[in-house]
Scaffold this active site. Structure first.
Site, PDB file in Angstrom:
ATOM      1  N   CYS A   1      -7.193   3.741 -11.095  1.00 36.00           N
ATOM      2  CA  CYS A   1      -7.722   3.437 -10.140  1.00 36.00           C
ATOM      3  C   CYS A   1      -8.732   4.068 -10.739  1.00 36.00           C
ATOM      4  O   CYS A   1     -10.127   2.784  -9.878  1.00 36.00           O
ATOM      5  CB  CYS A   1      -7.584   4.442  -8.735  1.00 36.00           C
ATOM      6  SG  CYS A   1      -7.791   6.381  -8.688  1.00 36.00           S
TER       7      CYS A   1
ATOM      8  N   CYS B   1     -11.670  -1.617  -4.625  1.00 33.49           N
ATOM      9  CA  CYS B   1     -11.755  -2.005  -3.232  1.00 33.49           C
ATOM     10  C   CYS B   1     -11.515   0.670  -3.661  1.00 33.49           C
ATOM     11  O   CYS B   1     -11.691   1.132  -2.763  1.00 33.49           O
ATOM     12  CB  CYS B   1     -10.063  -1.666  -3.218  1.00 33.49           C
ATOM     13  SG  CYS B   1     -10.104  -1.757  -1.817  1.00 33.49           S
ATOM     14  N   CYS B   2     -11.128  -0.303  -4.769  1.00 38.01           N
ATOM     15  CA  CYS B   2     -10.553   1.741  -5.755  1.00 38.01           C
ATOM     16  C   CYS B   2     -12.237   2.561  -5.581  1.00 38.01           C
ATOM     17  O   CYS B   2     -12.214   3.484  -5.180  1.00 38.01           O
ATOM     18  CB  CYS B   2      -9.799   1.980  -7.076  1.00 38.01           C
ATOM     19  SG  CYS B   2      -8.301   1.908  -7.319  1.00 38.01           S
TER      20      CYS B   2
ATOM     21  N   CYS C   1      -0.479  -0.762  -2.019  1.00 35.67           N
ATOM     22  CA  CYS C   1      -0.727  -0.698  -3.080  1.00 35.67           C
ATOM     23  C   CYS C   1       0.040   0.612  -3.390  1.00 35.67           C
ATOM     24  O   CYS C   1       0.795   0.647  -4.572  1.00 35.67           O
ATOM     25  CB  CYS C   1      -1.827  -0.514  -4.058  1.00 35.67           C
ATOM     26  SG  CYS C   1      -3.162  -1.095  -2.790  1.00 35.67           S
TER      27      CYS C   1
END
Length: 234
Positions: free
Chosen positions: A229, A118-119, A204
């Site tokens: 990340c 996702c990052c 997050c």
């Protein structure tokens, strides 16, 4: 740039203030350098410093699509305060759509691998596009922010992106940052006043509890040594 050259630059700026560092690299790299701003307290300090040196300097931010409303508002307030326009980079919609269809909207809670995916889609890939044409980037890392950042230097080589990385606030404390913000009336995210010392994507990020590390609220379900990340991995 060689390791020896980077070492010499770190010796040169060992006792230098952030504005001295910023002035040197803005002059050296001109339009080939930019601040990558997360809109956090440190980056707001750097925004003010950079624009005081050169009001045409490039500053960009990444809109992941999952930011806090307060962060979007801060982009607008910053643009108006400094009469500038932060460049905003977005994820590729097709990448995010494919990821969400396959793994769910909140996939990052399920595993570190999912969270890093996702990052990557929301932050790292847009960052690579933002870096196109640049020889150096400025960011707001400080050595005392977390266990993953204790060894940072003012000048580093970013191997992931093959670009020089400048950390003008590397040796500043949290108190130094907030003293500068108050002294200069710098706009900042109001979530900082609600125990959010480090602010990223809304799902997050949580407020920190008394006595917790300042980055405890980022990816709070993970162990401290995984809480990056990938933007700042050496």
């Amino acid at each position: 740039m060689t390791r020896e050259e980077i070492s010499e630059l770190n010796k040169k700026f060992l006792n230098a203030g952030p504005i001295e560092v910023i002035s040197y690299f803005l002059e050296k790299y001109d339009d080939k350098i930019a601040l990558a701003s997360s809109l956090g307290a440190e980056d707001q300090v750097l925004t003010q410093m950079i624009l005081s040196v050169n009001n045409n300097a490039r500053i960009f931010t990444l809109d992941t699509g999952r930011l806090f409303p307060e962060t979007y508002d801060l982009i607008d307030r910053t643009n108006k305060r400094y009469k500038t326009k932060l460049e905003v980079y977005f994820p590729k919609s097709e990448n995010v759509q494919k990821m969400v269809v396959q793994k769910g909207i909140n996939l990052f809670y399920d595993s570190i691998e999912n969270r890093k995916e996702c990052c990557y889609n929301r932050k790292l890939e847009p960052l690579k596009r933002a870096f196109e044409g640049l020889d150096a980037w400025i960011c707001g890392l400080r050595a005392d922010q977390s266990v993953t950042r204790t060894d940072i230097q003012i000048v580093e080589w970013d191997e992931n992106n093959n670009i020089l990385k400048i950390n003008p606030l590397a040796n500043w404390s949290e108190k130094d940052v907030w003293d500068y913000i108050k002294e200069n009336g710098i706009p900042y995210n109001p979530l900082h006043d609600k125990d959010f010392p480090s602010i990223g994507c809304q799902p997050c990020t949580r407020a920190v509890l008394e006595g917790e590390d300042i980055r405890a609220g980022r990816w709070y379900w993970e162990n401290p040594d995984t809480k990056e990340c990938g933007l700042h991995k050496k």
